[in-house]
Design an enzyme around this catalytic site. Structure first.
Site, PDB file in Angstrom:
ATOM      1  N   HIS A 129      -5.051   1.002  25.421  1.00 29.22           N
ATOM      2  CA  HIS A 129      -5.483  -0.007  26.400  1.00 29.22           C
ATOM      3  C   HIS A 129      -6.915   0.315  26.833  1.00 29.22           C
ATOM      4  O   HIS A 129      -7.275   1.496  26.948  1.00 29.22           O
ATOM      5  CB  HIS A 129      -4.536   0.004  27.601  1.00 29.22           C
ATOM      6  CG  HIS A 129      -4.740  -1.181  28.493  1.00 29.22           C
ATOM      7  ND1 HIS A 129      -5.779  -1.247  29.394  1.00 29.22           N
ATOM      8  CD2 HIS A 129      -4.081  -2.357  28.585  1.00 29.22           C
ATOM      9  CE1 HIS A 129      -5.731  -2.416  30.011  1.00 29.22           C
ATOM     10  NE2 HIS A 129      -4.722  -3.113  29.532  1.00 29.22           N
TER      11      HIS A 129
ATOM     12  N   GLU B 181      -7.206  -7.725  23.470  1.00 32.66           N
ATOM     13  CA  GLU B 181      -7.544  -7.835  24.891  1.00 32.66           C
ATOM     14  C   GLU B 181      -9.052  -7.675  25.060  1.00 32.66           C
ATOM     15  O   GLU B 181      -9.547  -6.529  25.136  1.00 32.66           O
ATOM     16  CB  GLU B 181      -6.839  -6.737  25.696  1.00 32.66           C
ATOM     17  CG  GLU B 181      -5.339  -6.868  25.745  1.00 32.66           C
ATOM     18  CD  GLU B 181      -4.749  -6.311  27.049  1.00 32.66           C
ATOM     19  OE1 GLU B 181      -3.785  -6.905  27.531  1.00 32.66           O
ATOM     20  OE2 GLU B 181      -5.258  -5.310  27.581  1.00 32.66           O
TER      21      GLU B 181
ATOM     22  N   TRP C 157       2.607  -3.461  33.989  1.00 28.72           N
ATOM     23  CA  TRP C 157       2.543  -3.345  35.459  1.00 28.72           C
ATOM     24  C   TRP C 157       1.422  -2.419  35.912  1.00 28.72           C
ATOM     25  O   TRP C 157       1.140  -2.312  37.096  1.00 28.72           O
ATOM     26  CB  TRP C 157       3.877  -2.845  36.015  1.00 28.72           C
ATOM     27  CG  TRP C 157       5.030  -3.796  35.829  1.00 28.72           C
ATOM     28  CD1 TRP C 157       4.987  -5.044  35.254  1.00 28.72           C
ATOM     29  CD2 TRP C 157       6.401  -3.592  36.214  1.00 28.72           C
ATOM     30  NE1 TRP C 157       6.233  -5.612  35.262  1.00 28.72           N
ATOM     31  CE2 TRP C 157       7.120  -4.747  35.842  1.00 28.72           C
ATOM     32  CE3 TRP C 157       7.086  -2.544  36.839  1.00 28.72           C
ATOM     33  CZ2 TRP C 157       8.494  -4.882  36.079  1.00 28.72           C
ATOM     34  CZ3 TRP C 157       8.447  -2.673  37.071  1.00 28.72           C
ATOM     35  CH2 TRP C 157       9.137  -3.831  36.700  1.00 28.72           C
TER      36      TRP C 157
HETATM   37  P1  13P Z   1      -4.638  -9.173  33.385  1.00 28.30           P
HETATM   38  O1  13P Z   1      -3.559 -10.087  32.879  1.00 28.30           O
HETATM   39  O2  13P Z   1      -4.503  -8.787  34.824  1.00 28.30           O
HETATM   40  O3  13P Z   1      -5.995  -9.684  33.028  1.00 28.30           O
HETATM   41  O4  13P Z   1      -4.481  -7.792  32.578  1.00 28.30           O
HETATM   42  C1  13P Z   1      -4.468  -7.828  31.201  1.00 28.30           C
HETATM   43  C2  13P Z   1      -4.102  -6.493  30.706  1.00 28.30           C
HETATM   44  O5  13P Z   1      -4.893  -5.564  30.787  1.00 28.30           O
HETATM   45  C3  13P Z   1      -2.746  -6.307  30.165  1.00 28.30           C
HETATM   46  O6  13P Z   1      -2.620  -5.110  29.485  1.00 28.30           O
END
Ligand code: 13P
Length: 257
Positions: free
Chosen positions: A93, A165, A9
């Site tokens: 992250h 990611e 979130w």
């Molecule tokens: P989005 O799904 O908004 O691209 O974000 C990805 C994210 O950073 C989840 O940790």
């Protein structure tokens, strides 16, 4: 292996809004065998939400924490203090790495601290647009992956989750692009091969690898069907109950395929 659907979130929702939203999700979501659903609300919402939660349906994850257990660290919250509230904790992250300048050493210490406290770290790794353009993806992924896991004992590696990611695919990033399943498959192969080379196939096969970056109900099926992908880490779409629930329903279909 289980499939993981995790909603990050980020810095959204007040405590009250978080509680209302969780209530909505709990009413709507029907989980299934081999499917694990978790959400990572803001730190201040973890305590009230943990009381409201049906852990059979949804688990809680922390977005961040400090790696020392207790002490003179003004403003920080430790993973020891989060024990009993969360089952998972996001570590490394890209927003922590690049906005808050978290170092590889911080991240490594956090991964180890979470494992020590019995909380599953979700170690995020991913290249930036620049690194990708300069052909550095493989090197960056290996460094972030093996660096992040450096202080985890081999027998504890089955208590770790990796999330790939690519920074350039995160919806909030300027000029974000949608990663193709091919892009993701290539990177996940690098991740799985590095894990195998370092820890052996048997150990590597126990480590789930999730994908995150602009996931929505339209692309979730394609992303979940990529070889080597065991789930999704979702930002923007996890803030909209319909979309998050749709993605969960899609995951259930992909699991039984
Ligand atoms: P989005 O799904 O908004 O691209 O974000 C990805 C994210 O950073 C989840 O940790």
């Amino acid at each position: 292996m289980k499939t993981f659907i995790v909603g990050n979130w980020k810095m959204n929702f007040t405590v009250g809004e978080s509680s209302i939203y969780l209530h909505k999700l709990l009413k709507r979501i029907k989980t299934a065998r081999n499917l694990e659903v978790a959400v990572a609300p803001s730190l201040i919402a973890l305590q009230p939400l943990s009381l409201q939660l049906d852990r059979k349906k949804i688990k809680l994850a922390a977005q961040n924490f400090y790696f020392r257990d207790f002490g003179a660290f003004t403003g920080e919250v430790s993973i020891a203090q989060l024990r009993g509230l969360v089952d998972y904790a996001i570590v490394g992250h890209s927003e922590r790495r690049y906005i808050f300048h978290e170092t590889d050493k911080d991240i490594r210490s956090k991964v180890a601290a979470a494992v020590r406290m019995g909380i599953t770290p979700i170690l995020c790794i991913g290249e930036t647009a620049n690194e990708r353009d300069f052909g550095e993806t493989e090197g960056v992924l290996k460094d972030q992956l093996l660096g992040g896991l450096q202080d985890v004992a081999k027998e504890d590696l089955d208590k770790v989750i990796i999330a790939y990611e690519p920074v350039w695919a995160i919806s909030s990033v300027k000029d974000a692009k949608l990663a193709t399943p091919d892009d993701i498959e290539k990177s996940v192969k690098i991740i799985r091969k590095s894990l195998e080379a370092k820890f052996g196939k048997e150990t590597a096969d126990k480590i789930p690898v999730l994908y995150g970056g602009s996931v929505n109900p339209h692309n979730a099926e394609a992303y979940l069907s990529i070889t080597g992908v065991n789930g999704l880490l979702i930002g923007g779409a996890s803030l909209i109950a319909d979309q998050f629930d749709d993605i969960i329903e899609i995951a259930k279909k992909v699991i039984v395929k």
